[in-house]
Enzyme design. Structure first.
Site, PDB file in Angstrom:
ATOM      1  N   ARG A  18       0.742  -1.178   0.091  1.00  0.00           N
ATOM      2  CA  ARG A  18       0.150  -0.048  -0.257  1.00  0.00           C
ATOM      3  C   ARG A  18       1.036   1.097  -0.077  1.00  0.00           C
ATOM      4  NH1 ARG A  18      -5.520  -0.640   1.844  1.00  0.00           N
ATOM      5  NH2 ARG A  18      -6.353  -2.407   0.636  1.00  0.00           N
TER       6      ARG A  18
ATOM      7  N   ARG B 262      -4.089   6.418   0.956  1.00  0.00           N
ATOM      8  CA  ARG B 262      -4.453   7.823   1.668  1.00  0.00           C
ATOM      9  C   ARG B 262      -3.678   8.563   2.512  1.00  0.00           C
ATOM     10  NH1 ARG B 262      -9.705   4.762   3.309  1.00  0.00           N
ATOM     11  NH2 ARG B 262      -7.957   2.975   3.533  1.00  0.00           N
TER      12      ARG B 262
ATOM     13  N   TYR C 226     -14.156 -12.862  -0.380  1.00  0.00           N
ATOM     14  CA  TYR C 226     -14.707 -11.471  -0.932  1.00  0.00           C
ATOM     15  C   TYR C 226     -16.127 -11.859  -1.321  1.00  0.00           C
ATOM     16  CZ  TYR C 226     -11.569  -7.987   1.067  1.00  0.00           C
ATOM     17  OH  TYR C 226     -10.723  -7.407   1.773  1.00  0.00           O
TER      18      TYR C 226
HETATM   19  O1  CP3 Z   1       0.203   0.886  -3.476  1.00  0.00           O
HETATM   20  C1  CP3 Z   1      -0.482   0.072  -3.194  1.00  0.00           C
HETATM   21  O2  CP3 Z   1      -0.382  -1.067  -2.781  1.00  0.00           O
HETATM   22  C2  CP3 Z   1      -1.837   0.314  -3.775  1.00  0.00           C
HETATM   23  C3  CP3 Z   1      -2.746  -0.549  -4.593  1.00  0.00           C
HETATM   24  C4  CP3 Z   1      -3.597  -1.532  -3.912  1.00  0.00           C
HETATM   25  C5  CP3 Z   1      -4.659  -0.842  -3.552  1.00  0.00           C
HETATM   26  N1  CP3 Z   1      -5.451  -2.100  -3.164  1.00  0.00           N
HETATM   27  C6  CP3 Z   1      -5.561   0.326  -3.634  1.00  0.00           C
HETATM   28  C7  CP3 Z   1      -6.394   0.509  -2.477  1.00  0.00           C
HETATM   29  C8  CP3 Z   1      -3.567  -2.876  -3.749  1.00  0.00           C
HETATM   30  C9  CP3 Z   1      -1.988  -3.717  -3.758  1.00  0.00           C
HETATM   31  C10 CP3 Z   1      -4.601  -3.322  -3.164  1.00  0.00           C
HETATM   32  C11 CP3 Z   1      -4.638  -4.744  -2.660  1.00  0.00           C
HETATM   33  C12 CP3 Z   1      -5.896  -4.897  -1.794  1.00  0.00           C
HETATM   34  N2  CP3 Z   1      -7.089  -4.513  -2.045  1.00  0.00           N
HETATM   35  C13 CP3 Z   1      -5.873  -6.034  -1.121  1.00  0.00           C
HETATM   36  C14 CP3 Z   1      -4.654  -6.895  -0.460  1.00  0.00           C
HETATM   37  C15 CP3 Z   1      -3.910  -6.213   0.231  1.00  0.00           C
HETATM   38  C16 CP3 Z   1      -3.872  -6.247   1.703  1.00  0.00           C
HETATM   39  O3  CP3 Z   1      -3.957  -5.127   2.519  1.00  0.00           O
HETATM   40  O4  CP3 Z   1      -3.882  -7.347   2.202  1.00  0.00           O
HETATM   41  C17 CP3 Z   1      -7.124  -6.120  -0.186  1.00  0.00           C
HETATM   42  C18 CP3 Z   1      -7.708  -6.911   0.921  1.00  0.00           C
HETATM   43  C19 CP3 Z   1      -8.110  -5.317  -1.133  1.00  0.00           C
HETATM   44  C20 CP3 Z   1      -9.341  -4.962  -0.868  1.00  0.00           C
HETATM   45  C21 CP3 Z   1      -9.629  -3.561  -0.378  1.00  0.00           C
HETATM   46  N3  CP3 Z   1      -9.545  -2.371  -1.108  1.00  0.00           N
HETATM   47  C22 CP3 Z   1     -10.067  -3.062   0.700  1.00  0.00           C
HETATM   48  C23 CP3 Z   1     -10.418  -4.104   2.098  1.00  0.00           C
HETATM   49  C24 CP3 Z   1     -10.052  -1.787   0.910  1.00  0.00           C
HETATM   50  C25 CP3 Z   1     -10.755  -0.835   2.117  1.00  0.00           C
HETATM   51  C26 CP3 Z   1      -9.597  -0.606   2.996  1.00  0.00           C
HETATM   52  C27 CP3 Z   1      -9.655   0.572   3.584  1.00  0.00           C
HETATM   53  O5  CP3 Z   1      -8.504   0.835   3.954  1.00  0.00           O
HETATM   54  O6  CP3 Z   1     -10.468   1.532   3.447  1.00  0.00           O
HETATM   55  C28 CP3 Z   1      -9.596  -1.435  -0.204  1.00  0.00           C
HETATM   56  C29 CP3 Z   1      -9.696   0.011  -0.765  1.00  0.00           C
HETATM   57  C30 CP3 Z   1      -8.264   0.359  -1.504  1.00  0.00           C
HETATM   58  N4  CP3 Z   1      -7.640  -0.230  -2.293  1.00  0.00           N
HETATM   59  C31 CP3 Z   1      -7.398   1.566  -1.129  1.00  0.00           C
HETATM   60  C32 CP3 Z   1      -6.320   1.598  -1.794  1.00  0.00           C
HETATM   61  C33 CP3 Z   1      -5.474   2.833  -1.850  1.00  0.00           C
HETATM   62  C34 CP3 Z   1      -8.010   2.775  -0.033  1.00  0.00           C
HETATM   63  C35 CP3 Z   1      -9.238   3.422  -0.279  1.00  0.00           C
HETATM   64  C36 CP3 Z   1      -9.261   4.516  -1.023  1.00  0.00           C
HETATM   65  O7  CP3 Z   1      -8.765   5.061  -1.794  1.00  0.00           O
HETATM   66  O8  CP3 Z   1     -10.504   4.970  -1.012  1.00  0.00           O
END
Ligand code: CP3
Length: 360
Positions: free
Chosen positions: A38, A42, A163
């Site tokens: 990540r 944000r 999911y």
């Molecule tokens: O630099 C990076 O790693 C960004 C790329 C990235 C995102 N999601 C963007 C994102 C990657 C590699 C992911 C993978 C991802 N997505 C995972 C596996 C990684 C892990 O944490 O185990 C999972 C479980 C998801 C599913 C997901 N996406 C969730 C559970 C959430 C919400 C969590 C939250 O913090 O709100 C997201 C949203 C998400 N995906 C964000 C980002 C930058 C944050 C929300 C946003 O910008 O609105």
């Protein structure tokens, strides 16, 4: 893929870019490579600016934006690898499941998969719809050339299935395990379908320039060893092997996996992700030294005073012991509110670290 031996006028850059790939392959490196789960998110002002004007899915679907977000984060931090900006859930869309990200709630799948008929309706013939991720990778690869490692990614079958079935995040995975135990045929069919789609999705990414694929089995720690072996291992292994046949190394990542590491390693993945709940030498011992490892700083350490942060970073590096095949990372993703300067400081600490003077 650049190697040190290939040195050119851009030799300095080539050396840096190859550091990450070399570590994935357990070759010696000049310094331990570092990147962060990540790393674009944000906690970073530049990302929040883009998010003011676009939803998360819009950013993912517009290659120009996804590439910009990926590149900005990697350059700002000075890391050795860039992970493409995308999301784990994107493949649900071409499989026929609608989802959205609700503010503060994480992802929501509108009609979760609960029955054999729901599984039967899932499509496997539209992975090409995910081409926008490949286009973003092309742009990132063109930008960095051999300077940084380019990481593509996808979810592991178990984690994506969870999911699809729960309809979002979960504490106890009750619906997932009900289907898994109660209807092993439907479960098997669901995982087969996921392997089909994810293999094609990874192929698009590799053809576009991804040099490594990370497979996120983020929630696999919800399974005990026997269930992992009975219900998740085979599908992960097939995906790992299929990606390796495309000619790139695979990083296989999970959280709370201390009891699963040996089994996860037997998928054949080149690199195993380790979380922070055990020292890296213990995790690596469980994985076996025929694999590289990635990790394993607690992401919340990034909120600690810099002296503590430095102690913990050095502990990770000392515990890895200078053995070829360590990629420095967090045990899980950077969380919102993390001070960017601390993330940058960790990059410097890792790059400045030398084992011989590590004990003073
Ligand atoms: O630099 C990076 O790693 C960004 C790329 C990235 C995102 N999601 C963007 C994102 C990657 C590699 C992911 C993978 C991802 N997505 C995972 C596996 C990684 C892990 O944490 O185990 C999972 C479980 C998801 C599913 C997901 N996406 C969730 C559970 C959430 C919400 C969590 C939250 O913090 O709100 C997201 C949203 C998400 N995906 C964000 C980002 C930058 C944050 C929300 C946003 O910008 O609105």
């Amino acid at each position: 893929m650049g190697t040190i031996e290939q040195g050119t006028a851009g030799g300095e850059n080539l050396l840096a870019g190859s550091r990450f790939i070399r570590a994935c392959l357990r070759k010696p490196v000049d310094r331990t490579p570092v990147w962060f789960l990540r790393q674009a998110g944000r906690y970073m002002q530049e990302y929040r600016e883009v998010r003011k004007h676009h939803t998360l899915v819009e950013i993912c679907k517009q290659p120009e934006l996804a590439a910009e977000v990926t590149i900005t984060a990697a350059e700002k931090l000075g890391v050795d690898a860039a992970i493409i900006f995308a999301d784990l859930l994107l493949p649900l869309d071409p499989m026929g499941l609608d989802f959205e990200f609700q503010a503060g709630e994480g992802p929501v799948v509108h009609h979760p998969v609960r029955t054999a008929e729901d599984v039967r309706l899932l499509r496997t013939d539209r992975a090409a719809d995910l081409e926008y991720v490949a286009l973003a990778i092309q742009k990132v690869a063109a930008h960095f050339r051999d300077r940084l490692g380019i990481i593509g990614f996808c979810g592991a079958p178990y984690t994506l299935a969870s999911y699809m079935i729960e309809g979002g995040g979960s504490r106890n995975y009750i619906e997932t395990k009900k289907l898994m135990y109660g209807n092993p045929l439907a479960w098997g069919s669901l995982l087969d379908k996921l392997v089909t789609v994810l293999t094609e999705y990874c192929r698009l990414q590799v053809l576009a320039g991804a040099e490594v694929i990370q497979i996120f089995d983020s929630w696999v720690g919800s399974l005990g060893l026997a269930d992992y072996q009975a219900y998740a291992f085979e599908a992960s292994k097939r995906l790992v092997r299929a990606v390796q046949e495309m000619g790139v190394p695979v990083i296989y990542f999970g959280v709370e996996t201390a009891g699963l590491l040996k089994a996860m390693a037997s998928t054949g993945a080149d690199v195993i992700g380790l979380d922070w709940r055990q020292p890296i030498d213990e995790g690596w011992h469980a994985v076996g030294h025929a694999h590289a490892v990635q990790g394993n700083l607690d992401p919340i350490t990034l909120f600690a005073p810099v002296e503590i942060l430095e102690q913990r970073v050095k502990e990770v590096l000392r515990s890895a012991g200078g053995r070829a095949g360590h990629i420095f990372n967090l045990g899980h993703g950077i969380v919102p509110g993390t001070p960017v300067e601390n993330v940058q400081a960790v990059v410097k600490m890792v790059h400045d670290f030398r084992l011989e003077n590590a004990h003073g």
